[in-house]
Design a protein around this motif. Structure first.
Motif, mmCIF file in Angstrom:
data_model
loop_
_atom_site.group_PDB
_atom_site.id
_atom_site.type_symbol
_atom_site.label_atom_id
_atom_site.label_comp_id
_atom_site.label_asym_id
_atom_site.label_seq_id
_atom_site.Cartn_x
_atom_site.Cartn_y
_atom_site.Cartn_z
ATOM 1 N N LEU A 1 51.728 28.645 26.900
ATOM 2 C CA LEU A 1 50.482 28.379 27.622
ATOM 3 C C LEU A 1 50.194 29.560 28.537
ATOM 4 O O LEU A 1 51.099 30.084 29.169
ATOM 5 C CB LEU A 1 50.632 27.100 28.456
ATOM 6 C CG LEU A 1 49.540 26.754 29.458
ATOM 7 C CD1 LEU A 1 48.230 26.412 28.736
ATOM 8 C CD2 LEU A 1 49.963 25.576 30.333
ATOM 9 N N VAL A 2 48.916 29.959 28.591
ATOM 10 C CA VAL A 2 48.510 31.020 29.506
ATOM 11 C C VAL A 2 47.533 30.431 30.517
ATOM 12 O O VAL A 2 46.578 29.750 30.154
ATOM 13 C CB VAL A 2 47.843 32.201 28.757
ATOM 14 C CG1 VAL A 2 47.297 33.222 29.740
ATOM 15 C CG2 VAL A 2 48.840 32.862 27.812
ATOM 16 N N ILE A 3 47.799 30.700 31.781
ATOM 17 C CA ILE A 3 46.914 30.270 32.859
ATOM 18 C C ILE A 3 46.232 31.500 33.434
ATOM 19 O O ILE A 3 46.902 32.456 33.828
ATOM 20 C CB ILE A 3 47.693 29.517 33.954
ATOM 21 C CG1 ILE A 3 48.298 28.238 33.361
ATOM 22 C CG2 ILE A 3 46.786 29.208 35.141
ATOM 23 C CD1 ILE A 3 49.219 27.503 34.284
ATOM 24 N N ILE A 4 44.910 31.445 33.464
ATOM 25 C CA ILE A 4 44.110 32.540 34.012
ATOM 26 C C ILE A 4 43.446 32.038 35.285
ATOM 27 O O ILE A 4 42.777 31.003 35.273
ATOM 28 C CB ILE A 4 43.015 32.990 33.014
ATOM 29 C CG1 ILE A 4 43.643 33.453 31.696
ATOM 30 C CG2 ILE A 4 42.158 34.088 33.621
ATOM 31 C CD1 ILE A 4 42.632 33.815 30.624
ATOM 32 N N ALA A 5 43.614 32.764 36.375
ATOM 33 C CA ALA A 5 42.959 32.393 37.632
ATOM 34 C C ALA A 5 41.449 32.469 37.451
ATOM 35 O O ALA A 5 40.933 33.341 36.743
ATOM 36 C CB ALA A 5 43.413 33.319 38.756
ATOM 37 N N GLU A 6 40.748 31.538 38.081
ATOM 38 C CA GLU A 6 39.297 31.447 37.919
ATOM 39 C C GLU A 6 38.553 32.670 38.454
ATOM 40 O O GLU A 6 37.456 32.961 38.010
ATOM 41 C CB GLU A 6 38.784 30.165 38.570
ATOM 42 C CG GLU A 6 39.274 28.924 37.829
ATOM 43 C CD GLU A 6 39.021 27.630 38.568
ATOM 44 O OE1 GLU A 6 38.512 27.663 39.716
ATOM 45 O OE2 GLU A 6 39.344 26.570 38.001
ATOM 46 N N ASP A 7 39.160 33.397 39.381
ATOM 47 C CA ASP A 7 38.500 34.572 39.937
ATOM 48 C C ASP A 7 38.970 35.885 39.294
ATOM 49 O O ASP A 7 38.761 36.966 39.821
ATOM 50 C CB ASP A 7 38.649 34.629 41.463
ATOM 51 C CG ASP A 7 40.092 34.525 41.946
ATOM 52 O OD1 ASP A 7 40.976 34.152 41.143
ATOM 53 O OD2 ASP A 7 40.332 34.798 43.125
ATOM 54 N N THR A 8 39.556 35.776 38.099
ATOM 55 C CA THR A 8 39.950 36.953 37.322
ATOM 56 C C THR A 8 38.693 37.621 36.768
ATOM 57 O O THR A 8 37.717 36.940 36.456
ATOM 58 C CB THR A 8 40.866 36.523 36.157
ATOM 59 O OG1 THR A 8 41.993 35.846 36.697
ATOM 60 C CG2 THR A 8 41.342 37.707 35.342
ATOM 61 N N SER A 9 38.722 38.937 36.603
ATOM 62 C CA SER A 9 37.559 39.647 36.067
ATOM 63 C C SER A 9 37.241 39.154 34.658
ATOM 64 O O SER A 9 38.131 38.770 33.898
ATOM 65 C CB SER A 9 37.809 41.160 36.038
ATOM 66 O OG SER A 9 38.685 41.485 34.984
ATOM 67 N N GLN A 10 35.970 39.177 34.317
ATOM 68 C CA GLN A 10 35.527 38.705 33.005
ATOM 69 C C GLN A 10 36.151 39.521 31.879
ATOM 70 O O GLN A 10 36.513 38.987 30.838
ATOM 71 C CB GLN A 10 33.991 38.756 32.924
ATOM 72 C CG GLN A 10 33.431 37.979 31.756
ATOM 73 C CD GLN A 10 33.800 36.503 31.781
ATOM 74 O OE1 GLN A 10 33.829 35.865 32.832
ATOM 75 N NE2 GLN A 10 34.108 35.943 30.629
ATOM 76 N N LYS A 11 36.297 40.808 32.088
ATOM 77 C CA LYS A 11 36.895 41.690 31.069
ATOM 78 C C LYS A 11 38.335 41.278 30.770
ATOM 79 O O LYS A 11 38.739 41.193 29.599
ATOM 80 C CB LYS A 11 36.842 43.142 31.556
ATOM 81 C CG LYS A 11 37.383 44.142 30.576
ATOM 82 C CD LYS A 11 37.270 45.558 31.121
ATOM 83 C CE LYS A 11 37.913 46.558 30.180
ATOM 84 N NZ LYS A 11 37.885 47.918 30.703
#
Length: 107
Positions: free
Chosen positions: A36-46
């Protein structure tokens, strides 16, 4: 519920069951080590797009959750936007808490 997820992330970190950082997570995904990968919501779109594309190719579930600050604090690191969970059972539990029971597909 959010605090439980952060608690689980902390357990994963203490158990050595995570990989953090964009490049390290990509490398682990390519080696089929991530559940599973968790990406923070404020990570850059790229960065989000890059991770999502690679995970889609490898059939790894990706979820957006929390902020870089909060997620980093939960795992005892600084400024980490991407977290890969290595353990299948911990990943399943975190996924259930984030989205109410969606199972790990293809794993």
């Amino acid at each position: 519920m959010v605090n439980k997820i952060y608690g689980l992330l902390g357990i994963c970190a203490k158990a050595g069951k995570i990989t953090v950082g964009t490049e390290a997570v990509i490398e682990a995904v390519m080696k089929n080590q991530i559940e599973l990968v968790i990406i923070a919501e404020d990570t850059s779109q790229k960065t989000k797009q890059k991770i999502e594309n690679i995970c889609k190719e490898r059939n790894v579930i990706v979820k957006n959750f929390g902020t870089i600050f909060d997620n980093s604090n939960a795992i005892g690191k600084v400024n980490k936007a991407i977290i890969g969970i290595k353990d299948k059972n911990l990943a399943k539990t975190i996924l259930e808490k984030i989205c109410g029971g969606e199972m790990l597909e293809g794993k």
